[in-house]
Motif scaffolding. Structure first.
Motif, PDB file in Angstrom:
ATOM      1  N   ARG A 213     -41.805  -0.221  25.773  1.00  0.00           N
ATOM      2  CA  ARG A 213     -40.750   0.674  26.271  1.00  0.00           C
ATOM      3  C   ARG A 213     -39.748   0.841  25.129  1.00  0.00           C
ATOM      4  NH1 ARG A 213     -38.858   0.905  31.417  1.00  0.00           N
ATOM      5  NH2 ARG A 213     -36.912  -0.083  30.786  1.00  0.00           N
ATOM      6  N   VAL A 214     -39.950   1.906  24.357  1.00  0.00           N
ATOM      7  CA  VAL A 214     -39.094   2.117  23.189  1.00  0.00           C
ATOM      8  C   VAL A 214     -38.250   3.370  23.428  1.00  0.00           C
ATOM      9  CG1 VAL A 214     -39.021   2.429  20.685  1.00  0.00           C
ATOM     10  CG2 VAL A 214     -40.880   1.108  21.711  1.00  0.00           C
ATOM     11  N   PRO A 215     -36.909   3.238  23.442  1.00  0.00           N
ATOM     12  CA  PRO A 215     -36.071   4.426  23.632  1.00  0.00           C
ATOM     13  C   PRO A 215     -36.121   5.336  22.408  1.00  0.00           C
ATOM     14  CG  PRO A 215     -34.702   2.479  23.314  1.00  0.00           C
ATOM     15  CD  PRO A 215     -36.117   2.006  23.334  1.00  0.00           C
ATOM     16  N   ALA A 216     -35.823   6.608  22.635  1.00  0.00           N
ATOM     17  CA  ALA A 216     -35.933   7.596  21.551  1.00  0.00           C
ATOM     18  C   ALA A 216     -35.036   7.246  20.364  1.00  0.00           C
ATOM     19  CB  ALA A 216     -35.592   8.978  22.087  1.00  0.00           C
ATOM     20  N   ARG A 217     -33.814   6.750  20.662  1.00  0.00           N
ATOM     21  CA  ARG A 217     -32.885   6.469  19.562  1.00  0.00           C
ATOM     22  C   ARG A 217     -33.422   5.341  18.666  1.00  0.00           C
ATOM     23  NH1 ARG A 217     -30.790   4.050  23.974  1.00  0.00           N
ATOM     24  NH2 ARG A 217     -30.327   1.831  23.737  1.00  0.00           N
ATOM     25  N   SER A 218     -34.206   4.399  19.252  1.00  0.00           N
ATOM     26  CA  SER A 218     -34.810   3.345  18.435  1.00  0.00           C
ATOM     27  C   SER A 218     -36.069   3.860  17.741  1.00  0.00           C
ATOM     28  CB  SER A 218     -35.209   2.148  19.304  1.00  0.00           C
ATOM     29  OG  SER A 218     -34.099   1.637  19.960  1.00  0.00           O
TER      30      SER A 218
ATOM     31  N   GLY B 298     -34.418  16.596  24.423  1.00  0.00           N
ATOM     32  CA  GLY B 298     -35.451  15.690  24.912  1.00  0.00           C
ATOM     33  C   GLY B 298     -34.927  14.586  25.816  1.00  0.00           C
ATOM     34  N   THR B 299     -33.792  14.006  25.439  1.00  0.00           N
ATOM     35  CA  THR B 299     -33.239  12.905  26.234  1.00  0.00           C
ATOM     36  C   THR B 299     -32.782  13.422  27.604  1.00  0.00           C
ATOM     37  OG1 THR B 299     -32.502  11.954  24.156  1.00  0.00           O
ATOM     38  CG2 THR B 299     -31.610  10.973  26.144  1.00  0.00           C
ATOM     39  N   LEU B 300     -32.211  14.629  27.626  1.00  0.00           N
ATOM     40  CA  LEU B 300     -31.794  15.228  28.899  1.00  0.00           C
ATOM     41  C   LEU B 300     -33.001  15.465  29.803  1.00  0.00           C
ATOM     42  CD1 LEU B 300     -29.130  17.964  28.023  1.00  0.00           C
ATOM     43  CD2 LEU B 300     -28.834  15.987  29.523  1.00  0.00           C
ATOM     44  N   VAL B 301     -34.101  15.913  29.181  1.00  0.00           N
ATOM     45  CA  VAL B 301     -35.338  16.161  29.945  1.00  0.00           C
ATOM     46  C   VAL B 301     -35.820  14.845  30.568  1.00  0.00           C
ATOM     47  CG1 VAL B 301     -37.769  16.846  29.744  1.00  0.00           C
ATOM     48  CG2 VAL B 301     -36.006  18.168  28.580  1.00  0.00           C
ATOM     49  N   GLU B 302     -35.784  13.774  29.784  1.00  0.00           N
ATOM     50  CA  GLU B 302     -36.218  12.470  30.307  1.00  0.00           C
ATOM     51  C   GLU B 302     -35.317  12.009  31.458  1.00  0.00           C
ATOM     52  OE1 GLU B 302     -38.829  10.832  29.790  1.00  0.00           O
ATOM     53  OE2 GLU B 302     -39.630  11.805  28.013  1.00  0.00           O
TER      54      GLU B 302
ATOM     55  N   TYR C 243     -41.811   5.429  28.348  1.00  0.00           N
ATOM     56  CA  TYR C 243     -40.399   5.353  28.748  1.00  0.00           C
ATOM     57  C   TYR C 243     -39.607   6.619  28.373  1.00  0.00           C
ATOM     58  CZ  TYR C 243     -35.584   3.655  28.882  1.00  0.00           C
ATOM     59  OH  TYR C 243     -34.233   3.517  29.128  1.00  0.00           O
ATOM     60  N   GLU C 244     -39.627   7.012  27.090  1.00  0.00           N
ATOM     61  CA  GLU C 244     -38.925   8.239  26.675  1.00  0.00           C
ATOM     62  C   GLU C 244     -39.831   9.075  25.765  1.00  0.00           C
ATOM     63  OE1 GLU C 244     -34.178   7.406  27.090  1.00  0.00           O
ATOM     64  OE2 GLU C 244     -34.989   7.369  25.070  1.00  0.00           O
ATOM     65  N   VAL C 245     -41.116   9.112  26.130  1.00  0.00           N
ATOM     66  CA  VAL C 245     -42.075   9.773  25.230  1.00  0.00           C
ATOM     67  C   VAL C 245     -41.771  11.265  25.050  1.00  0.00           C
ATOM     68  CG1 VAL C 245     -43.838  10.203  27.023  1.00  0.00           C
ATOM     69  CG2 VAL C 245     -44.530   9.916  24.647  1.00  0.00           C
TER      70      VAL C 245
END
Lengths: 44, 441
Positions: free
Chosen positions: B216-221, B69-73, B354-356
């Protein structure tokens, strides 16, 4: 707010129509087959 | 790789067909059962063995969506759709080689492992882009794409069956069918790769702000917030309840009315399964679009609360009225589809755009869990009841009670969902803040 709100040019309108047809045609085929099968609940 | 930014005048209505071209393709996974009997007879496989490519594919879907997912973002939707195209198509090509050489492990590796990565990356590839293009109707936008995943099986099931009929069900016929699938899906998905665009940061092509300011919440948070885990429970319970019906739909309706004056034939049961697919698809677009009007929390109250009520009606009166049984099952399946399609918009409301996509990928582990849990509950209980000498509707009574309990748990989890605390938010980028200041000046 919602992307482009101005009317698309003729070329873009053609592209929109083509792209929806591209995905819509196979989906229509799938739905047709589904309806044929689903009617068996009432006739089978 | 930088994401493809839309030029001036680009229409947002080009993005849903791009997403659909990917989802309609990868939705083929649910039609894998068409290949099972021919594979079993051509390669001498057991039922468990022939199901392995599909099962591995679904496991890989969950893993690649969660970890990719993060790579896709970071790399954008075109990169993700290209990866999905290459993996999904080459999975079929490897399987064609496996069938032609009668090397079963190549089919497992190709369709299951390589193709499964394509499923996961393809599933999440358009989600965040759609939400960014349709900030006013995120439920409808993701509903269209995720409806495509349901629609993919409707297309592939008759298409693959016809192909096997034409090419033959021996190993060379199966190989040719796999080859045609791989090449056709590559061409079909290419539309998505070519068409997909992200809106310009902070501005849409006509100069308006491209998206509403939001958290804006990053995936890791996000995965460290209670909101994420409440939604995980909501999705898991809703999907488990849907699979509880879907998994055994045909034998269930047959068992329910086995002792009635009008028992259900195998043909009619197949029609019932098809109707459930239609309800699943309609729920994806219908309920998800409705969530834009009544709010995400409210729509999940409907899915979970009314879902529990439907299960109660089936458990109490299902065996006395066929129309009631069918109607309740259809509503439950529409909620099942709606739950899948609405969750990206729910995530967007809570965590922002942001990283939905990456957060959505991680949430899909709830689907994988439900995929194991739902069939396990229904099948295990039905088997135990049968051993105890029960038959008909009583095979499922306890399963339904468990499903009602799970839906109530999901309903409670939904009530605990609150806005995400500001300590998890990233600061707004300077460019966007400046843009907003200029807009308001």
């Amino acid at each position: 707010m919602t992307g482009d709100t101005s009317p698309p040019s003729t070329g873009r309108r053609g592209l929109i129509a083509f792209s929806w047809l591209w995905v819509g045609a196979p989906l229509a085929y799938g739905l047709y087959e589904l309806v044929r099968k689903a009617t068996q609940l009432f006739t089978g | 790789m930088s994401p493809p930014v839309a030029p001036a005048g680009w229409s947002r209505w080009l993005v849903p067909p791009a997403a659909l071209s990917v989802h309609l393709s990868i939705g083929q996974a649910y039609a894998w059962s068409v290949f099972k009997p021919p594979l079993e007879s051509a390669l001498g496989l057991s039922g468990t063995q022939s199901a392995l490519p599909f099962q591995l594919g679904i496991v890989m879907l969950g893993l690649s969506a969660a970890f990719g997912g993060t790579l896709v973002e970071r790399n954008g939707p075109r990169w993700a759709m290209t990866v999905a195209l290459i993996c999904f198509s080459s999975g079929f090509l490897l399987s064609a080689l496996g069938a032609a050489t009668e090397q079963y492990w190549l089919i497992v590796l190709g369709y299951g492992f390589v193709g499964g990565i394509g499923l996961g990356i393809g599933y999440i590839s358009p989600v965040s882009t759609l939400i960014k293009w349709f900030p006013d109707r995120p439920g409808m936008a993701t509903g269209i794409a995720i409806m495509g995943f349901g629609g993919g099986a409707l297309i592939a099931s008759p298409w693959s069956a016809q192909m096997l009929e034409s090419f033959g069900s021996d190993s060379s016929g199966i190989a040719l069918a796999f080859l045609v699938h791989g090449l056709s899906y590559a061409v079909f998905m290419l539309l998505g790769v070519v068409l997909v665009r992200v809106p310009r940061t902070g501005r849409s092509p006509d100069g308006e702000p491209a998206a509403l300011p939001g958290p804006r919440v990053p995936a890791r948070s996000a995965v460290r917030t209670p909101q994420f885990w409440c939604l995980w429970i909501v999705l898991c319970t809703n999907v488990t309840a849907g699979i509880g019906i879907l998994e055994k739909a045909a034998p269930m309706i047959t068992d329910f009315f086995a002792d009635s004056s009008a028992p259900v034939s195998a043909t009619a049961a197949a029609g019932f399964v098809a109707l459930l697919s239609a309800a699943n698809m309609a729920g994806r677009i219908g309920w998800s679009s409705t969530s834009d009007l009544i709010g995400r929390k409210n729509i999940y109250r409907v899915y979970l609360g009314a879902g529990a009520l439907m299960y109660t009606l089936i458990a109490l009166f299902g065996d006395s009225s066929k129309p009631l049984f069918v109607l309740c099952a259809l509503v439950i399946l529409s909620f099942y589809g709606g739950g899948f399609a609405t969750v990206p918009a729910y995530l967007k409301d809570l965590f922002g755009t942001y990283e939905v996509g990456a957060i959505h990928g991680r949430l899909l582990t709830a689907w994988s869990t439900a995929g194991v849990l739902g069939p396990l509950i229904v099948n295990w209980i039905a088997d135990r009841q049968e051993e105890a000498g029960r038959h008909g509707a009583s095979l499922y009574g306890l399963s339904f009670v468990i499903m009602i309990g799970l839906l109530v748990v999901g309903l409670a989890a939904n009530e605990f969902v609150r806005p995400v605390h500001a300590r998890h938010h990233l600061p707004e980028p300077k460019e966007a803040a400046d843009d907003r200041r200029h807009q308001s000046a």
